[in-house]
Design a protein around this motif. Structure first.
Motif, PDB file in Angstrom:
ATOM      1  N   HIS A   6       0.814  -1.215   0.000  1.00 39.21           N
ATOM      2  CA  HIS A   6       0.000   0.000   0.000  1.00 39.21           C
ATOM      3  C   HIS A   6       0.854   1.275   0.000  1.00 39.21           C
ATOM      4  N   TYR A   8       2.083   5.052  -0.538  1.00 34.82           N
ATOM      5  CA  TYR A   8       1.436   6.364  -0.514  1.00 34.82           C
ATOM      6  C   TYR A   8       2.055   7.190  -1.624  1.00 34.82           C
ATOM      7  N   HIS A   9       1.231   7.743  -2.488  1.00 36.09           N
ATOM      8  CA  HIS A   9       1.717   8.434  -3.679  1.00 36.09           C
ATOM      9  C   HIS A   9       1.684   9.961  -3.499  1.00 36.09           C
ATOM     10  N   HIS A 110      -0.642   7.971   9.162  1.00 35.90           N
ATOM     11  CA  HIS A 110      -0.701   6.884   8.180  1.00 35.90           C
ATOM     12  C   HIS A 110       0.311   5.796   8.526  1.00 35.90           C
ATOM     13  N   ASN A 112       1.551   3.685   6.086  1.00 32.65           N
ATOM     14  CA  ASN A 112       2.293   3.321   4.876  1.00 32.65           C
ATOM     15  C   ASN A 112       3.795   3.366   5.133  1.00 32.65           C
ATOM     16  N   LEU A 115       6.738   5.404   0.396  1.00 30.04           N
ATOM     17  CA  LEU A 115       6.245   6.669  -0.135  1.00 30.04           C
ATOM     18  C   LEU A 115       6.807   6.829  -1.538  1.00 30.04           C
TER      19      LEU A 115
END
Length: 257
Positions: A6, A8-9, A110, A112, A115
């Motif tokens: 998962h 994070y963009h 978050h 995540n 990144l």
């Protein structure tokens, strides 16, 4: 991969980060660590970061000092009521419990660990072992290796524990298989820096071709160059980082200097 699932963009090629670490919070805001009110220091750090126009904050571990559920809740509440408006990501320190960190990973906070930028990647590494010293499991290093194979050409990594000796007391709690992690990063020919916490002061070193940087704590600092446990109240500190396809630069900010 499990830890790095998962991503994070960020839809940009470079971002401005703050790295903060070692808050050592207690179950209430009055708790003190060697006479220092750690919640007050954390609030001051949040207030400063809110003025920095950040894209993200990386919290580098050791959230709690008393290992209470309430200390994690206090961290989340102080973030929530602050004026900081960017996402906050975390990685575990030796004091922390993953289940408690996951519990507060809601809204602005978050979980995540990967990144993604346009042309660059950031990996948040798990160095939490079974003792206060650090350890990266072999499976975790394999996952990191696999992620590096398909990552961008510019990679920034974070861990809690220090993988290179600092010639001080905290070396008894070093990342015990630090060379394995560092070689994984350097051999990729992509990692530009490893940034860590844990040592409660500002350090810079080099492993092969890669620079390794330590960020001071938001709580208290430990004196350099001594085999004895010696702490000092220099006020909270943080590291501001600019990272992306154009490279890396950073600066340590001491809020009382």
């Amino acid at each position: 991969m499990a830890w790095f699932r998962h991503p994070y963009h960020f839809d940009k090629s470079s971002i401005k980060l703050a790295h903060i670490t070692d808050s050592h919070l207690f179950c209430d805001e009055m708790g003190t660590y060697f006479t220092v009110n750690t919640a007050d220091n954390f609030k001051r750090t949040l207030s400063y970061m809110a003025t920095c126009h950040l894209d993200a904050v990386i919290f580098g571990g050791d959230l709690t000092q008393d290992h209470s559920v309430e200390s994690y809740q206090l961290f989340a509440e102080l973030v929530r009521v602050s004026e900081l408006d960017c996402p906050v990501f975390w990685l575990p320190g030796n004091h922390d419990e993953l289940t408690e960190l996951e519990q507060i990973s809601l809204g602005q906070i978050h979980s995540n660990k990967h990144l993604r930028l346009n042309g660059a990647d950031i990996f948040l590494i798990n160095s939490k072992g079974e003792t206060p010293a650090g350890w990266c499991e072999q499976q975790h290093l394999f996952e990191l290796h696999q992620m590096l194979l398909c990552s961008s050409e510019q990679v920034l990594a974070f861990s809690h524990h220090h993988p290179v000796p600092i010639n001080g007391y905290l070396d008894k709690h070093i990342l015990e298989n630090g060379p394995a992690l560092l070689n994984c990063l350097v051999n990729s020919n992509k990692a530009v820096r490893l940034v860590h916490g844990h040592v409660h002061n500002d350090y810079q070193s080099t492993y092969r071709t890669m620079h390794v940087l330590a960020t001071p704590a938001t709580s208290i600092q430990f004196n350099k160059g001594t085999s004895q446990w010696q702490q000092q109240d220099r006020g909270p500190a943080l590291r501001i980082i600019n990272f992306g396809i154009n490279g890396f630069d950073s600066e340590v900010i001491w809020l009382d200097e």
